[in-house]
Design an enzyme around this catalytic site. Structure first.
Site, PDB file in Angstrom:
ATOM      1  N   SER A 104       0.856  -1.189   0.000  1.00 39.76           N
ATOM      2  CA  SER A 104       0.000   0.000   0.000  1.00 39.76           C
ATOM      3  C   SER A 104       0.885   1.229   0.000  1.00 39.76           C
ATOM      4  CB  SER A 104      -0.898   0.011   1.244  1.00 39.76           C
ATOM      5  OG  SER A 104      -1.516   1.284   1.352  1.00 39.76           O
ATOM      6  N   HIS A 126      -1.470  -1.256  -4.100  1.00 37.13           N
ATOM      7  CA  HIS A 126      -2.708  -0.797  -3.478  1.00 37.13           C
ATOM      8  C   HIS A 126      -2.609   0.728  -3.311  1.00 37.13           C
ATOM      9  CE1 HIS A 126      -6.213  -1.457  -0.776  1.00 37.13           C
ATOM     10  NE2 HIS A 126      -5.712  -0.444  -0.089  1.00 37.13           N
ATOM     11  N   ASP A 172      -4.414   3.998  -1.934  1.00 36.54           N
ATOM     12  CA  ASP A 172      -5.454   4.473  -1.018  1.00 36.54           C
ATOM     13  C   ASP A 172      -5.883   5.891  -1.382  1.00 36.54           C
ATOM     14  OD1 ASP A 172      -5.927   2.346   0.829  1.00 36.54           O
ATOM     15  OD2 ASP A 172      -3.911   2.678   1.615  1.00 36.54           O
ATOM     16  N   HIS A 216      -8.264   1.836  -3.897  1.00 37.00           N
ATOM     17  CA  HIS A 216      -9.209   1.655  -2.797  1.00 37.00           C
ATOM     18  C   HIS A 216      -9.831   3.021  -2.529  1.00 37.00           C
ATOM     19  CE1 HIS A 216      -9.597   0.778   1.831  1.00 37.00           C
ATOM     20  NE2 HIS A 216     -10.774   0.915   1.235  1.00 37.00           N
ATOM     21  N   ASP A 241      -6.873  -5.822   4.360  1.00 37.07           N
ATOM     22  CA  ASP A 241      -6.158  -4.537   4.340  1.00 37.07           C
ATOM     23  C   ASP A 241      -6.168  -3.907   5.724  1.00 37.07           C
ATOM     24  OD1 ASP A 241      -5.152  -2.018   3.725  1.00 37.07           O
ATOM     25  OD2 ASP A 241      -6.940  -1.364   2.631  1.00 37.07           O
TER      26      ASP A 241
HETATM   27  C1  DX5 Z   1      -6.131   2.289   5.639  1.00 39.16           C
HETATM   28  C2  DX5 Z   1      -5.728   1.896   4.243  1.00 39.16           C
HETATM   29  C3  DX5 Z   1      -4.718   0.825   4.202  1.00 39.16           C
HETATM   30  C4  DX5 Z   1      -3.385   1.206   4.795  1.00 39.16           C
HETATM   31  C5  DX5 Z   1      -2.788  -0.020   5.411  1.00 39.16           C
HETATM   32  O1  DX5 Z   1      -7.221   3.121   5.557  1.00 39.16           O
HETATM   33  O2  DX5 Z   1      -6.867   1.455   3.540  1.00 39.16           O
HETATM   34  O3  DX5 Z   1      -4.535   0.374   2.867  1.00 39.16           O
HETATM   35  O4  DX5 Z   1      -2.489   1.715   3.839  1.00 39.16           O
HETATM   36  O5  DX5 Z   1      -1.680   0.366   6.121  1.00 39.16           O
HETATM   37  P1  DX5 Z   1      -1.000  -0.595   7.182  1.00 39.16           P
HETATM   38  O6  DX5 Z   1      -0.546  -1.805   6.441  1.00 39.16           O
HETATM   39  O7  DX5 Z   1       0.134   0.228   7.715  1.00 39.16           O
HETATM   40  O8  DX5 Z   1      -2.028  -0.908   8.229  1.00 39.16           O
HETATM   41 ZN    ZN Z   2      -6.504   0.501   1.598  1.00 44.15          ZN
END
Ligand code: DX5
Ligand code: ZN
Length: 218
Positions: free
Chosen positions: A6, A30, A32, A63, A171
């Protein structure tokens, strides 16, 4: 069995370089997208996807944590996104599924940790990917919410029984400890942000997460 770094946890000032560093161990990226309304954080949109598209061949999965995903689908498709994932909490997703298909986007649906899995199971036939949020969306680096594993396992059973081609993705809070739990519950795709990009060697970290989740057969 896929790892999706991500980029929320990458350094946006050197995004292409960060992506390059992890590319060999990444099955997809991914992305965000946050609008400051649906979640209390503001991140990136189609212009960044457009720039990234020129620098990587990796599948770009967006996402969408926004109030109005329908207003953005054309722009993301045009920018070179491969798929978009929308939240069930916004209401009936079907009209947007049709638009995504028309635009050639892979269709993803997601739900927050407190949303029952029953809210998304009726759409399984129509999806390429069903995403389980294992943190409340908005920020990287949060702690994994273990109750999500039960929902994931329930969906895994249904998908296997019905032999559906949908991928199950998780996620939030994925690291060396939680990745094996998510894999055991039936995840096909693990999204990880901080555990990968905040490591000294992001590619090695992604590889370790993959091996912890799906130990190589010797
Ligand atoms: C949170 C995002 C995730 C985030 C995950 O709202 O949707 O994709 O980047 O980050 P980690 O892996 O650090 O929890
Ligand atoms: Zn995400």
């Amino acid at each position: 069995m896929k790892i999706a770094p991500s980029i929320l946890s990458a350094d946006f000032a050197q995004l292409a370089e960060d992506v390059e560093r992890v590319a060999d161990e990444a099955d997809l990226l991914h992305v965000d997208v946050m609008d400051g309304h649906f979640v209390p954080n503001l991140t990136i949109g189609p212009p960044v996807v457009k720039s990234l598209r020129k620098r990587t061949d990796l599948h770009l999965s967006c996402h969408l944590m926004v109030d109005n995903p329908g207003d953005l689908l054309d722009d993301f498709a045009e920018a070179g996104a491969d798929g978009c994932t929308i939240h069930i909490e916004l209401g009936d997703p079907r009209p947007l599924f049709a638009r995504m298909r028309d635009l050639g986007l892979r269709v993803g649906l997601t739900h927050n940790p407190e949303t029952p899995v029953d809210a998304v199971l009726p759409y399984l036939d129509e999806l390429d990917v069903l995403l389980f949020m294992s943190v409340n969306p908005g920020f990287g680096g949060q702690a994994f919410i273990p109750s999500v594993l039960e929902k994931l396992a329930e969906a895994r059973t249904v998908v296997d029984q019905r032999r559906l081609p949908v991928e199950l993705e998780i996620d939030g809070g994925i690291n060396l400890e939680t990745a094996p739990q998510a894999a055991a519950a039936g995840a096909d795709i693990l999204v990880a942000g901080s555990a990968i990009f905040h490591a000294d060697d992001p590619a090695a970290s992604a590889r370790r997460i993959r091996e912890a989740a799906w130990p190589p057969k010797s």
